[in-house]
Design a protein around this motif. Structure first.
Motif, PDB file in Angstrom:
ATOM      1  N   TYR A 112      19.804  38.517  23.639  1.00 38.55           N
ATOM      2  CA  TYR A 112      19.567  38.948  22.329  1.00 38.55           C
ATOM      3  C   TYR A 112      20.015  40.401  21.741  1.00 38.55           C
ATOM      4  O   TYR A 112      20.355  41.316  22.694  1.00 38.55           O
ATOM      5  N   LYS A 161      19.506  43.453  19.360  1.00 37.84           N
ATOM      6  CA  LYS A 161      18.522  44.194  18.708  1.00 37.84           C
ATOM      7  C   LYS A 161      19.057  44.508  17.422  1.00 37.84           C
ATOM      8  O   LYS A 161      18.407  44.967  16.557  1.00 37.84           O
ATOM      9  N   ASP A 192      19.590  40.924  15.268  1.00 40.75           N
ATOM     10  CA  ASP A 192      18.477  39.985  15.507  1.00 40.75           C
ATOM     11  C   ASP A 192      18.872  38.705  15.894  1.00 40.75           C
ATOM     12  O   ASP A 192      18.290  37.623  15.447  1.00 40.75           O
ATOM     13  N   THR A 202      19.759  35.861  18.546  1.00 43.96           N
ATOM     14  CA  THR A 202      19.518  35.339  19.887  1.00 43.96           C
ATOM     15  C   THR A 202      20.320  34.084  20.092  1.00 43.96           C
ATOM     16  O   THR A 202      20.514  33.053  19.493  1.00 43.96           O
TER      17      THR A 202
END
Length: 121
Positions: A24, A26, A29, A31
């Motif tokens: 992932y 951050k 965003d 994945t």
């Protein structure tokens, strides 16, 4: 306080090799799911990683590693063998170099007991 957690290379329950199945980001965003291999060094435990750090910092100089870690020559060799094995390499028993062991003993680099252990392998 931001704790840095590393991916365990081996299962804490059964000690089998682990796989990463999700990554992932951050920042954006994103994945990503799949099955990802961990690097060989992820298989090492914390003690082995620290040993490798000391080994590299001292450029493999066993005398300096002994001094920094406060351990004997045979212990350094055993720890190195453990790391080699954990990285997936097979260890071949090296032929005993009696002359080298006796030279180390005469220079005071190893004790009489350490020399006896090395010669009896």
């Amino acid at each position: 306080m931001d704790l840095k957690r590393e991916v365990p290379g081996n299962c804490p329950i059964c000690k089998s090799e682990t796989k990463v199945t999700e990554i992932y980001c951050k920042n954006c965003d994103t994945t990503i799911r799949g099955e990802f291999e961990l690097c060989k060094f992820c298989r090492l435990n914390e003690e082995q990683k620290y040993f490798i750090e000391v080994f590299i910092k001292n450029r493999g100089n066993i005398k300096e590693i002994e001094k920094e870690l406060g351990i004997s020559y045979p212990t350094v060799r055993n720890k190195l063998d453990e790391v080699i094995s954990s990285l997936g390499y097979k260890l071949e028993k090296p032929a005993i170099n009696q002359k080298e062991i006796l030279e180390k003993l005469s220079k005071g680099e190893i004790s009489k007991d350490e020399a006896m252990k090395l010669l009896n392998k």
